[in-house]
Write a protein that holds these residues in place. Structure first.
Motif, PDB file in Angstrom:
ATOM      1  N   ILE A  41     -25.615  63.506  40.658  1.00 26.61           N
ATOM      2  CA  ILE A  41     -26.435  64.512  41.353  1.00 26.61           C
ATOM      3  C   ILE A  41     -25.937  64.585  42.784  1.00 26.61           C
ATOM      4  CG2 ILE A  41     -28.744  65.246  42.035  1.00 26.61           C
ATOM      5  CD1 ILE A  41     -29.900  63.627  39.782  1.00 26.61           C
ATOM      6  N   TRP A  42     -25.700  65.803  43.277  1.00 22.94           N
ATOM      7  CA  TRP A  42     -25.274  66.026  44.658  1.00 22.94           C
ATOM      8  C   TRP A  42     -26.346  66.829  45.371  1.00 22.94           C
ATOM      9  CZ3 TRP A  42     -21.231  63.109  45.683  1.00 22.94           C
ATOM     10  CH2 TRP A  42     -20.315  62.814  44.675  1.00 22.94           C
ATOM     11  N   PRO A  43     -27.329  66.144  45.941  1.00 21.52           N
ATOM     12  CA  PRO A  43     -28.388  66.896  46.615  1.00 21.52           C
ATOM     13  C   PRO A  43     -27.906  67.417  47.964  1.00 21.52           C
ATOM     14  CG  PRO A  43     -28.783  64.527  46.791  1.00 21.52           C
ATOM     15  CD  PRO A  43     -27.487  64.690  46.045  1.00 21.52           C
ATOM     16  N   TYR A  47     -27.282  73.722  48.237  1.00 23.37           N
ATOM     17  CA  TYR A  47     -27.669  73.746  46.822  1.00 23.37           C
ATOM     18  C   TYR A  47     -27.540  72.328  46.293  1.00 23.37           C
ATOM     19  CZ  TYR A  47     -22.682  73.638  45.481  1.00 23.37           C
ATOM     20  OH  TYR A  47     -21.362  73.295  45.320  1.00 23.37           O
ATOM     21  N   THR A  48     -28.302  72.031  45.266  1.00 25.13           N
ATOM     22  CA  THR A  48     -28.156  70.723  44.617  1.00 25.13           C
ATOM     23  C   THR A  48     -27.415  70.925  43.308  1.00 25.13           C
ATOM     24  OG1 THR A  48     -30.046  69.569  45.600  1.00 25.13           O
ATOM     25  CG2 THR A  48     -29.398  68.886  43.399  1.00 25.13           C
ATOM     26  N   ARG A  49     -26.474  70.034  43.082  1.00 24.31           N
ATOM     27  CA  ARG A  49     -25.702  70.114  41.843  1.00 24.31           C
ATOM     28  C   ARG A  49     -25.973  68.905  40.963  1.00 24.31           C
ATOM     29  NH1 ARG A  49     -19.438  71.650  41.352  1.00 24.31           N
ATOM     30  NH2 ARG A  49     -20.462  73.650  41.627  1.00 24.31           N
ATOM     31  N   ASP A  95     -34.201  64.928  47.862  1.00 21.84           N
ATOM     32  CA  ASP A  95     -33.582  66.116  47.253  1.00 21.84           C
ATOM     33  C   ASP A  95     -34.428  67.348  47.540  1.00 21.84           C
ATOM     34  OD1 ASP A  95     -32.810  68.163  45.304  1.00 21.84           O
ATOM     35  OD2 ASP A  95     -31.627  66.566  44.384  1.00 21.84           O
ATOM     36  N   ASP A 141     -26.299  74.064  38.940  1.00 23.48           N
ATOM     37  CA  ASP A 141     -26.460  74.249  40.382  1.00 23.48           C
ATOM     38  C   ASP A 141     -27.815  74.893  40.651  1.00 23.48           C
ATOM     39  OD1 ASP A 141     -23.990  73.206  40.946  1.00 23.48           O
ATOM     40  OD2 ASP A 141     -22.989  75.147  41.201  1.00 23.48           O
ATOM     41  N   VAL A 246     -21.508  68.419  50.320  1.00 26.38           N
ATOM     42  CA  VAL A 246     -21.704  69.463  49.311  1.00 26.38           C
ATOM     43  C   VAL A 246     -20.369  70.150  49.078  1.00 26.38           C
ATOM     44  CG1 VAL A 246     -22.318  71.250  51.008  1.00 26.38           C
ATOM     45  CG2 VAL A 246     -23.163  71.444  48.667  1.00 26.38           C
TER      46      VAL A 246
END
Ligand SMILES: [Zn+2]
Length: 418
Positions: A41-43, A47-49, A95, A141, A246
């Motif tokens: 998870i890339w908060p 955008y969070t992915r 997040d 996303d 990000v």
């Protein structure tokens, strides 16, 4: 031809049947189930992915539910495993979009992800084919709703979701007469010079990684933040294409510079080469026809691969149009070279230069037709000596100082030119 007895025929037929049965059975059941091999998870505020990696390409469906807001993603022909179960534990309290994630086997062959949301989102769900060290990826996303339609990221989303014949968004170049764009031109009024800094890579795309685990994306973000401070102290307006971990697609980086009407664009990297002996600081400008050296070509290729690594849906009306590029290219390139020379001169004071001159290659991120653009290669992360430099706060500060001084020199001479 061998004559067969009736019994032999029956036996062979049965054997044939037996041989076929498991195969046809497998066909009927479709492909073997996907094995989940990694989740991330890339908060981020942009955008969070969520990335779910698997051994095979997956089929999926998604829908949203209200009260409370949820995004549901069904992955077909898959079985839950501990890797996927681990996704729930990766949600961070900070997040901006995700409250929690639940995973479960909703049917014998379907895995369901329920993403509990903190705010309504504009979800983009897509798959990516294996690239680099990545296997098949399912990417979810979550973009904020109500994004400004002029936002380059929004324009990119629109280009995916809207019919492809929509007119180009404001971020696209207007095919008007070439502007003899000197950065000075925009500054004769009260407007402060606008600088767009572009820390390379980010999120799913780490950039180059040193043998000791130093990641390019982290180094360049810290150099860019430091550079921003210094440029602001000079009185310039400074934006960054990203100020968090990000992933931003290359063409969105270019579009952000254009949308902000930046007077110049500085992409910051710390690259690597196949040979650990390669070292030295470098500054690049665009050459659409080809690189001036094999090393430059290699770098451009690896950098342009960022979209595949970081992951973007392929399509894209936001490509920079090459015909428009040609119209303003000459003036822009002349300014880019001036900027590059000024920055290279400053960087030469703090580190050995890879070459004594400005280098050229076809970096996608330098393709803004009307914004003088350079790509700074602070040092080689793949070289043990320079890896040490890059991990030190003092070298990062020196880089920032050199870049800022170079930018100031360029802007200063642009003023004088008028
Ligand atoms: Zn890079």
């Amino acid at each position: 031809m061998v004559k067969l007895t009736r019994r032999q025929i029956v036996r062979r037929g049965a054997g044939l049947l037996l041989a076929l049965t498991p195969v046809s059975g497998a066909w009927a059941k479709a492909a073997p189930a996907a094995q989940f091999t990694a989740t991330r998870i890339w908060p981020a505020h942009a955008y969070t992915r969520i990335t779910v990696e698997s051994s095979r390409a997956v089929k999926y469906q998604h829908f949203t539910l209200e009260n409370p807001g949820r995004l549901v993603v069904d992955v077909e022909n898959a079985h839950i495993n501990t890797v996927l179960q681990g996704l729930s534990g990766k949600v961070q309290g900070s997040d901006p979009f995700i409250r929690s994630i639940r995973v479960g086997q909703s049917t014998p062959t379907t895995v369901r992800l329920v993403i509990d949301l903190k705010q309504s989102v504009n979800p983009q769900v897509f798959t990516l084919a294996p690239v680099g060290g990545f296997k098949h990826r399912l990417v979810i996303d979550l973009y904020p709703q109500g994004m400004d339609a002029d936002d380059p990221m929004m324009a990119l989303l629109n280009s995916h979701t809207a019919a492809n014949n929509t007119p180009r968004k404001p971020s696209a170049p207007a095919p008007s007469k070439p502007q003899p764009k000197a950065s000075a031109g925009t500054r004769s009024g009260s407007r402060k010079p606008v600088v767009m800094l572009d820390p390379g890579h980010g999120g799913e795309d780490p950039g180059a990684v040193s043998p000791n685990g130093l990641r390019e994306k982290d180094v360049v973000l810290s150099v860019a933040r430091e550079t921003k401070k210094r440029l602001e102290a000079f009185g310039y307006t400074v934006y960054m294409t990203r100020d968090e971990d990000v992933f931003i697609p290359l063409n969105v980086r270019v579009a952000k510079a254009r949308a902000r009407k930046a007077d110049l664009f500085v992409s910051i990297h710390a690259d690597s080469f196949t040979s650990p002996t390669a070292r030295g600081t470098g500054v690049y400008i665009l050459n659409t026809k080809g690189a001036t050296s094999a090393a430059a070509r290699f770098l451009a290729q690896t950098q342009n691969n960022a979209d595949a690594i970081g992951g973007v849906q392929t399509s894209g009306n936001l490509q920079v149009d090459n015909t428009i590029l040609d119209m303003t290219q000459t003036a822009t390139l002349r300014d880019s070279r001036k900027l590059a020379q000024a920055v290279l001169g400053e960087l030469g004071k703090i580190n050995k230069l890879h070459k004594g001159r400005v280098d050229e290659a076809n970096f996608a991120v330098l393709r803004a037709p009307d914004v003088p653009s350079i790509l700074v290669e602070t040092a080689f992360i793949s070289n043990p000596i320079e890896e040490q430099l890059l991990s030190s706060a003092s070298f990062r500060r020196q880089c920032a100082e050199a870049i800022s001084n170079g930018v100031r020199q360029y802007l200063g001479s642009a003023v004088l030119r008028r």
